[in-house]
Scaffold this motif. Structure first.
Motif, PDB file in Angstrom:
ATOM      1  N   GLY A 118       1.073  -0.916   0.319  1.00 41.98           N
ATOM      2  CA  GLY A 118      -0.130  -0.003   0.116  1.00 41.98           C
ATOM      3  C   GLY A 118       0.836   1.699  -0.108  1.00 41.98           C
ATOM      4  N   SER A 119       2.117   0.968   0.574  1.00 46.03           N
ATOM      5  CA  SER A 119       3.091   2.474   0.047  1.00 46.03           C
ATOM      6  C   SER A 119       3.278   2.940  -0.959  1.00 46.03           C
ATOM      7  N   VAL A 120       3.608   4.414  -1.106  1.00 42.77           N
ATOM      8  CA  VAL A 120       3.879   4.180  -3.124  1.00 42.77           C
ATOM      9  C   VAL A 120       5.089   4.026  -3.363  1.00 42.77           C
ATOM     10  N   ILE A 121       5.713   3.139  -2.435  1.00 42.09           N
ATOM     11  CA  ILE A 121       7.247   2.751  -2.802  1.00 42.09           C
ATOM     12  C   ILE A 121       6.318   1.561  -3.849  1.00 42.09           C
ATOM     13  N   PHE A 122       5.910   0.643  -3.075  1.00 45.17           N
ATOM     14  CA  PHE A 122       4.913  -0.978  -3.156  1.00 45.17           C
ATOM     15  C   PHE A 122       3.868  -0.652  -4.884  1.00 45.17           C
ATOM     16  N   GLU A 123       3.535   0.968  -4.785  1.00 46.49           N
ATOM     17  CA  GLU A 123       2.380   0.774  -5.582  1.00 46.49           C
ATOM     18  C   GLU A 123       3.354   1.135  -6.708  1.00 46.49           C
ATOM     19  N   LEU A 124       4.094   1.491  -7.223  1.00 39.48           N
ATOM     20  CA  LEU A 124       5.829   1.764  -8.070  1.00 39.48           C
ATOM     21  C   LEU A 124       6.368   0.590  -8.340  1.00 39.48           C
TER      22      LEU A 124
END
Length: 325
Positions: A184-190
């Motif tokens: 769910g983090s920004v890094i995860f989504e990227l």
């Protein structure tokens, strides 16, 4: 046994129903589940219009039967499944076991109905891509992929695509890296989006070759599947003879070798060695056996033969690989 009846689609229409079946709910892009059914993370995300990804890293707490019957036939599903136990996949009169060391990559037409049996205690790390057939057609055209019969392939009234295979090393590494990130983090989504783009591109390369299976009820196909499972089950042993494997497939040696290469895109010997090396890499990553012990366990001629074969395939010696872990 918990029975879950569900459907997928290349949008988010299926998410609420699946959450309800799991006695859970939707929280932003996450699907929670009752902990008595499964624990872990389930996350869905829209990559672009007509392309949806579903990630889950879960532990099943009870035996589960999942009955999938999609409401539309306008998409293709690609499943990447790394589970520590084998789940049974049933569809169109054939049954196979899927998991990390057997078939772990499935491409299935949305028109195909299927059932999965998952044992309690199974740890599963998986990605599912749901891709509109219209997106595949547009992407293939823009990127100049060669699909001689693409329209026919994607027409559910003429063909049902079912393909069972093993992931590439690159795909396994990309998916494994995802679980190191906070879901769910920004890094995860990227990272998830980048992973999907890589897998999508690799998927189209596979579909554009003659390795795609456009057949669901051919006994020859089922027999080749049986032979491949036999090879995987005996991957730590010496290579069995072509005569014995073709007998298992109930074919003559010449017919078996011809069909095996036509379906898998490689020879029987190369398929066996490829999967033996994948198993060797896994044993090295577990770091419980020495290089010499792994060589003996997998029945290489000697450690030097193992090391040279491993380097030829992965571009690095086993001892160097261990140092990088």
């Amino acid at each position: 046994m918990k029975t879950i009846s569900f459907s997928y689609s290349a949008d988010f229409d299926w998410t609420s129903s699946l959450a309800e079946q799991l006695d859970g709910k939707i929280e932003k892009n996450a699907i929670t589940s009752c902990e008595s059914i499964s624990t872990g993370d389930r996350y869905f995300m829209n990559i672009q219009k007509g392309v949806v990804v579903y990630y889950h890293n879960t532990i099943t707490q009870v035996d589960i039967r999942m009955i999938q019957k999609n409401k539309t036939d306008d998409f293709i599903a690609a499943y990447y499944i790394l589970s520590d136990k084998y789940s049974k996949y049933l569809s169109n009169d054939f049954s196979v076991e899927i998991g990390r060391w057997r078939y772990n990559f499935l491409i299935v037409d949305s028109k195909v109905e299927s059932t999965y049996y998952i044992k309690a205690g199974t740890k599963t790390l998986a990605l599912a891509l749901f891709i509109k057939k219209s997106v595949i057609q547009s992407f293939a055209k823009i990127n100049h992929y060669c699909f001689p019969d693409l329209d026919k392939m994607l027409n559910p009234s003429e063909n049902l695509i079912i393909r069972l295979d093993r992931m590439s090393n690159e795909s396994i590494q990309e998916i494994n890296d995802l679980r190191k990130l906070k879901v769910g983090s920004v890094i995860f989504e990227l990272y998830l989006k980048a992973t999907v783009e890589l897998l999508f591109s690799n998927y189209l390369k596979k579909v554009s070759t003659n390795r795609t299976i456009i057949e669901t009820d051919d006994s020859d196909f089922s027999n080749i599947v049986t032979a491949k499972l036999f090879l995987i089950n005996n991957i730590e042993e010496h290579f069995p003879s072509i005569k014995s494997i073709s007998s298992i497939a109930n074919m003559s040696e010449s017919k078996f070798q011809h069909l095996f290469k036509k379906i898998t895109g490689t020879t029987v010997n190369n398929y066996f060695m490829y999967n033996k090396l994948i198993r060797a890499k896994e044993l090295l990553e577990e770091n419980e056996l020495t290089v010499s012990e792994i060589s003996d366990k997998l029945h290489f001629t000697n450690s030097s033969h193992f090391a040279s074969t491993f380097k030829k395939h992965f571009g690095i010696l086993p001892k160097q690989f261990i140092k990088q872990l």
